[in-house]
Scaffold this motif. Structure first.
Motif, PDB file in Angstrom:
ATOM      1  N   ARG A  20       0.839  -1.208   0.000  1.00 59.86           N
ATOM      2  CA  ARG A  20       0.000   0.000   0.000  1.00 59.86           C
ATOM      3  C   ARG A  20       0.873   1.258   0.000  1.00 59.86           C
ATOM      4  N   VAL A  21       1.964   1.212   0.759  1.00 60.96           N
ATOM      5  CA  VAL A  21       2.881   2.357   0.794  1.00 60.96           C
ATOM      6  C   VAL A  21       3.442   2.640  -0.600  1.00 60.96           C
ATOM      7  N   GLN A  22       3.768   1.584  -1.344  1.00 59.89           N
ATOM      8  CA  GLN A  22       4.363   1.759  -2.670  1.00 59.89           C
ATOM      9  C   GLN A  22       3.403   2.406  -3.658  1.00 59.89           C
ATOM     10  N   GLN A  23       2.111   2.377  -3.360  1.00 63.22           N
ATOM     11  CA  GLN A  23       1.125   2.997  -4.243  1.00 63.22           C
ATOM     12  C   GLN A  23       1.051   4.509  -4.050  1.00 63.22           C
ATOM     13  N   ALA A  24       1.643   5.005  -2.990  1.00 66.74           N
ATOM     14  CA  ALA A  24       1.560   6.436  -2.688  1.00 66.74           C
ATOM     15  C   ALA A  24       2.287   7.253  -3.748  1.00 66.74           C
ATOM     16  N   GLY A  25       1.640   8.272  -4.248  1.00 69.63           N
ATOM     17  CA  GLY A  25       2.279   9.191  -5.186  1.00 69.63           C
ATOM     18  C   GLY A  25       2.809   8.541  -6.435  1.00 69.63           C
ATOM     19  N   GLN A  26       2.136   7.514  -6.946  1.00 68.40           N
ATOM     20  CA  GLN A  26       2.646   6.788  -8.107  1.00 68.40           C
ATOM     21  C   GLN A  26       2.816   7.663  -9.335  1.00 68.40           C
ATOM     22  N   HIS A  27       1.984   8.655  -9.482  1.00 60.94           N
ATOM     23  CA  HIS A  27       1.999   9.468 -10.702  1.00 60.94           C
ATOM     24  C   HIS A  27       2.560  10.869 -10.448  1.00 60.94           C
ATOM     25  N   ARG A  28       3.368  10.981  -9.394  1.00 59.11           N
ATOM     26  CA  ARG A  28       3.974  12.280  -9.082  1.00 59.11           C
ATOM     27  C   ARG A  28       5.497  12.145  -9.018  1.00 59.11           C
ATOM     28  N   GLU A  29       6.168  13.281  -9.143  1.00 53.49           N
ATOM     29  CA  GLU A  29       7.626  13.259  -9.108  1.00 53.49           C
ATOM     30  C   GLU A  29       8.160  13.107  -7.697  1.00 53.49           C
ATOM     31  N   SER A  30       7.318  13.411  -6.694  1.00 59.65           N
ATOM     32  CA  SER A  30       7.734  13.261  -5.305  1.00 59.65           C
ATOM     33  C   SER A  30       6.573  12.677  -4.506  1.00 59.65           C
ATOM     34  N   VAL A  31       6.896  12.114  -3.343  1.00 62.89           N
ATOM     35  CA  VAL A  31       5.905  11.447  -2.505  1.00 62.89           C
ATOM     36  C   VAL A  31       5.851  12.166  -1.162  1.00 62.89           C
ATOM     37  N   SER A  32       4.654  12.552  -0.748  1.00 66.95           N
ATOM     38  CA  SER A  32       4.501  13.251   0.527  1.00 66.95           C
ATOM     39  C   SER A  32       4.176  12.271   1.646  1.00 66.95           C
ATOM     40  N   LEU A  33       4.468  12.674   2.875  1.00 67.17           N
ATOM     41  CA  LEU A  33       4.110  11.864   4.030  1.00 67.17           C
ATOM     42  C   LEU A  33       2.596  11.688   4.104  1.00 67.17           C
ATOM     43  N   GLY A  34       1.849  12.735   3.766  1.00 66.98           N
ATOM     44  CA  GLY A  34       0.397  12.645   3.780  1.00 66.98           C
ATOM     45  C   GLY A  34      -0.116  11.571   2.839  1.00 66.98           C
ATOM     46  N   ALA A  35       0.479  11.469   1.640  1.00 66.74           N
ATOM     47  CA  ALA A  35       0.064  10.449   0.677  1.00 66.74           C
ATOM     48  C   ALA A  35       0.338   9.054   1.209  1.00 66.74           C
ATOM     49  N   ILE A  36       1.480   8.882   1.870  1.00 68.67           N
ATOM     50  CA  ILE A  36       1.813   7.574   2.446  1.00 68.67           C
ATOM     51  C   ILE A  36       0.785   7.194   3.508  1.00 68.67           C
ATOM     52  N   LEU A  37       0.489   8.128   4.406  1.00 69.99           N
ATOM     53  CA  LEU A  37      -0.468   7.841   5.478  1.00 69.99           C
ATOM     54  C   LEU A  37      -1.873   7.611   4.931  1.00 69.99           C
ATOM     55  N   ASP A  38      -2.222   8.272   3.837  1.00 68.41           N
ATOM     56  CA  ASP A  38      -3.533   8.042   3.229  1.00 68.41           C
ATOM     57  C   ASP A  38      -3.673   6.594   2.773  1.00 68.41           C
ATOM     58  N   HIS A  39      -2.573   5.987   2.343  1.00 66.22           N
ATOM     59  CA  HIS A  39      -2.625   4.620   1.835  1.00 66.22           C
ATOM     60  C   HIS A  39      -2.564   3.577   2.949  1.00 66.22           C
ATOM     61  N   VAL A  40      -2.047   3.935   4.107  1.00 66.82           N
ATOM     62  CA  VAL A  40      -1.981   2.947   5.203  1.00 66.82           C
ATOM     63  C   VAL A  40      -3.073   3.160   6.236  1.00 66.82           C
ATOM     64  N   GLY A  41      -3.724   4.325   6.201  1.00 70.62           N
ATOM     65  CA  GLY A  41      -4.805   4.610   7.148  1.00 70.62           C
ATOM     66  C   GLY A  41      -4.343   5.532   8.262  1.00 70.62           C
ATOM     67  N   ARG A  42      -5.239   6.433   8.666  1.00 66.19           N
ATOM     68  CA  ARG A  42      -4.878   7.431   9.678  1.00 66.19           C
ATOM     69  C   ARG A  42      -5.660   7.285  10.974  1.00 66.19           C
TER      70      ARG A  42
END
Length: 201
Positions: A20-42
């Motif tokens: 799930r973490v690897q799916q974060a920001g797949q189509h962006r040049e950089s990955v934010s912490l918020g995107a990572i947490l969105d994929h693992v749950g908050r």
């Protein structure tokens, strides 16, 4: 709920979360912490711990100056809110917007795939009294202590890695109801903090 440690996973909790973490920001040049947490749950504490632990451990990411301190802030904020029995874990926008390049992030998460598969084979439901409420409270206090000690760890070799591993162990203990991992987390925390103190005095 912030204090909810989640139902015991059926299989491969670390591998599944890493996917799930690897799916974060797949189509962006950089990955934010918020995107990572969105994929693992908050909504639960364990994923916050696991993200902080894995990022601190990961080569090419955890070695960036300032990253251990940022992960410490993440753990402090989530631990305090768990201890306050908050229903949702809140994080400031400036922290959620912290970014790492997509290339660096992809290399780091790819490196973690094999250790994740190995760790998943070791996870078992055991000593569950050490992970089920109210046992999650001393875990949160210990993680808070680790986080408060992480900024000086940036100048003491290998101690940030020890902190990242301890956070990861506590997260997996909560996710899998594996009390043995919680015990190992307590032992590793004690050893890491002792090493920091010895190097700073």
């Amino acid at each position: 709920m912030a204090g909810d440690t989640g139902d015991p996973p059926e299989q491969s909790p670390l591998t599944d979360l890493l996917a799930r973490v690897q799916q974060a920001g797949q189509h962006r040049e950089s990955v934010s912490l918020g995107a990572i947490l969105d994929h693992v749950g908050r909504r639960s504490f364990a994923p916050f711990l696991l993200v902080a632990g894995l990022i601190t451990l990961a080569p090419l990411v955890g070695d960036i100056p300032g990253v251990p301190t940022l992960m410490a802030i993440l753990v402090v904020l989530s631990s305090v809110q768990l201890l306050m029995n908050r229903q949702h874990i809140w994080l400031p926008a400036w922290l959620l917007e912290r970014r790492v390049s997509r290339e660096r992030f992809a290399k780091a998460t790819h490196w973690m795939e094999r250790p994740a598969r190995w760790a998943d084979r070791l996870l078992k439901r055991r000593l569950v009294q050490l992970t089920r409420p109210p046992a999650h409270l001393p875990i949160a206090l210990t993680c808070l202590l680790i986080a408060l000690a992480m900024p000086p760890m940036e100048v003491v070799p290998f101690t940030a890695n020890g902190a990242g591993l301890a956070l990861t162990l506590f997260a997996l203990a909560l996710l899998a109801n594996d009390g043995l991992l919680a015990l190992l987390g307590y032992v590793l925390t004690g050893g890491t903090l002792a090493l920091v103190i010895l190097n700073l005095i």
